[in-house]
Motif scaffolding. Sequence first.
Motif, mmCIF file in Angstrom:
data_model
loop_
_atom_site.group_PDB
_atom_site.id
_atom_site.type_symbol
_atom_site.label_atom_id
_atom_site.label_comp_id
_atom_site.label_asym_id
_atom_site.label_seq_id
_atom_site.Cartn_x
_atom_site.Cartn_y
_atom_site.Cartn_z
ATOM 1 N N CYS A 416 -18.970 6.421 13.285
ATOM 2 C CA CYS A 416 -18.116 6.934 12.204
ATOM 3 C C CYS A 416 -16.650 6.769 12.628
ATOM 4 N N PHE A 417 -15.825 6.232 11.754
ATOM 5 C CA PHE A 417 -14.408 6.016 12.107
ATOM 6 C C PHE A 417 -13.575 5.906 10.837
ATOM 7 N N LEU A 418 -12.258 5.963 10.994
ATOM 8 C CA LEU A 418 -11.353 5.796 9.857
ATOM 9 C C LEU A 418 -11.148 4.304 9.603
ATOM 10 N N LEU A 419 -11.249 3.890 8.368
ATOM 11 C CA LEU A 419 -11.101 2.464 8.058
ATOM 12 C C LEU A 419 -9.712 1.952 8.435
ATOM 13 N N SER A 420 -8.714 2.835 8.377
ATOM 14 C CA SER A 420 -7.338 2.423 8.683
ATOM 15 C C SER A 420 -7.083 2.334 10.191
ATOM 16 N N ASP A 421 -8.045 2.790 10.991
ATOM 17 C CA ASP A 421 -7.846 2.824 12.441
ATOM 18 C C ASP A 421 -8.306 1.500 13.068
ATOM 19 N N LYS A 422 -7.347 0.714 13.544
ATOM 20 C CA LYS A 422 -7.687 -0.611 14.094
ATOM 21 C C LYS A 422 -8.593 -0.494 15.321
ATOM 22 N N GLU A 423 -8.420 0.618 16.077
ATOM 23 C CA GLU A 423 -9.241 0.815 17.295
ATOM 24 C C GLU A 423 -10.644 1.297 16.956
ATOM 25 N N LYS A 424 -10.844 1.733 15.732
ATOM 26 C CA LYS A 424 -12.127 2.310 15.300
ATOM 27 C C LYS A 424 -12.553 3.460 16.219
ATOM 28 N N ALA A 425 -11.604 4.315 16.599
ATOM 29 C CA ALA A 425 -11.923 5.454 17.465
ATOM 30 C C ALA A 425 -12.990 6.309 16.795
ATOM 31 N N LEU A 454 -18.886 5.751 7.521
ATOM 32 C CA LEU A 454 -19.994 6.432 8.188
ATOM 33 C C LEU A 454 -21.214 5.524 8.127
ATOM 34 N N ASN A 455 -21.640 5.057 9.305
ATOM 35 C CA ASN A 455 -22.806 4.168 9.347
ATOM 36 C C ASN A 455 -24.084 4.978 9.457
ATOM 37 N N ILE A 456 -25.079 4.566 8.701
ATOM 38 C CA ILE A 456 -26.366 5.252 8.714
ATOM 39 C C ILE A 456 -27.438 4.246 9.132
ATOM 40 N N PRO A 457 -27.999 4.437 10.346
ATOM 41 C CA PRO A 457 -29.065 3.510 10.753
ATOM 42 C C PRO A 457 -30.338 3.777 9.943
#
Length: 464
Positions: A416-425, A454-457
């Motif tokens: 899960c990360f912010l789309l605007s965050d290039k680092e994908k923290a 938010l990724n859901i496996p």
Amino acid sequence: MKTPVLTLSLLAALALAPYTACSAGSAWNTETPDQRDARMAWWREARFGMFIHWGLYAVPGGIWDGKPVGGIGEWIMNSANIPVADYEKLAARFDPVEFDAAAWVRTAKDAGMKYLVITSKHHDGFCLFDSQVTDYTVVKASPYGRDLLRQLSAECHRQGLKFCTYYSIMDWHHPAQTRGSDAQYNPTKIQPGRKQEYLDFMKAQLKELIDTCNPEVLWFDGEWVEWYTEEDGREVYRYLRDLKPDLIINNRVGKGRQGMEGMNKGDQDYVGDFGTPEQQIPATGLPGVDWESCMTMNDTWGFKSRDDHWKSAETLIRNLVDIASKGGNYLLNVGPTPEGRIPAPSIDRLAEVGRWMKVNGPAIYRTTASPFRELPWGRCTKKQFPRRTALYLHVFDWPADGRLVVPGLQNRPGRCFLLSDKEKAPLTTTRNEVGVTIQLPSEAPDPVCSVVVLNIPGQLKVRP
Ligand code: FHN
């Protein structure tokens, strides 16, 4: 004398029934569901397009005989009750020397739009293309003298945008039709014995458009005239698909948005590939049907010099998100000036939408409708991958306590990360019986709409 006025609410009512059955394998469409999916693929992925209403009505721009005329700009011929011979004189004043096809297409592209739909002929009958079956065209009747649609189509091709065109069945100029006296939306009457003549004229023009501009969508309108039938619509649909098999055609080629009753129950097989809600976003989308909401940026489609009632960029961005979250496309209108400029307030707003799309485009393009009925803080779009689903959580109202609750989500959350965050923290997620909670930073990255991925496996499970 009573001034005929076409109200926006009436237009909305006319468009309230966009629910064509849109079924493959029906009498008017014999392709398989897979063939239909392939034909519709680019359109479904695009999600965002530019509508352009342009024609002679831009010259008066809402003012006739020195007086402001009520209603929408492109209806001025009807609203001010202008005789054909007087209205025709506007052609001599239509000289859009500032028209720059490359700049228009660039504006649409920079806004994140993937296609463009421009009026080839609106209800006033004036053609923006080089038709051979009438002299009432920009080429023959205006000092400008050049085919506008050809230029735009070539430029779209150059810049990688899909070129599409609008065509009005109702025609206040063609001699086979006469304007009615109904002050509200004034359907034309057909001159006795002249219907076939008009249908032949229309088919000849549609073929010209396909031959010279190769549009990807034919966007019909003005189908509410009584003399035009669903049968006529089916014939036109078949005629066009025979000319260009991968063409996409809206539901207004037939009578699919009228009658309202029964339409949304799918119990009548109306012709057309997608529904066209106008100036509205259906509350829960139109599940199982392709659809596109067309909307103005101020209160008119065609240019009106005094209409300053502009929607904010925030509203436009949130409309786009809302529509995508319900599985539809957003066709956002501009009404260029008679000189050929897209009005500055439209340009400014489109640039702001473009800035947002540059960061958040992945949460719009190729997405499908939200699996959640309602979310208290915003909207959701989703994208299916072979082994996971990406949920894009569009946050309009950033939670004060930093806790974003996704109610009803039963899966174990993945990355899960912010789309605007290039680092994908990674953002911390927790799960309980209510759903999934995401711990957000205190500041929203975007005050209009911030997107959390938010990724859901595995298989997505949402409690209804
Ligand atoms: O009457 C037209 C109107 O001018 C405009 O073109 C809109 C766009 O969808 N359609 C009609 C009404 O439904």
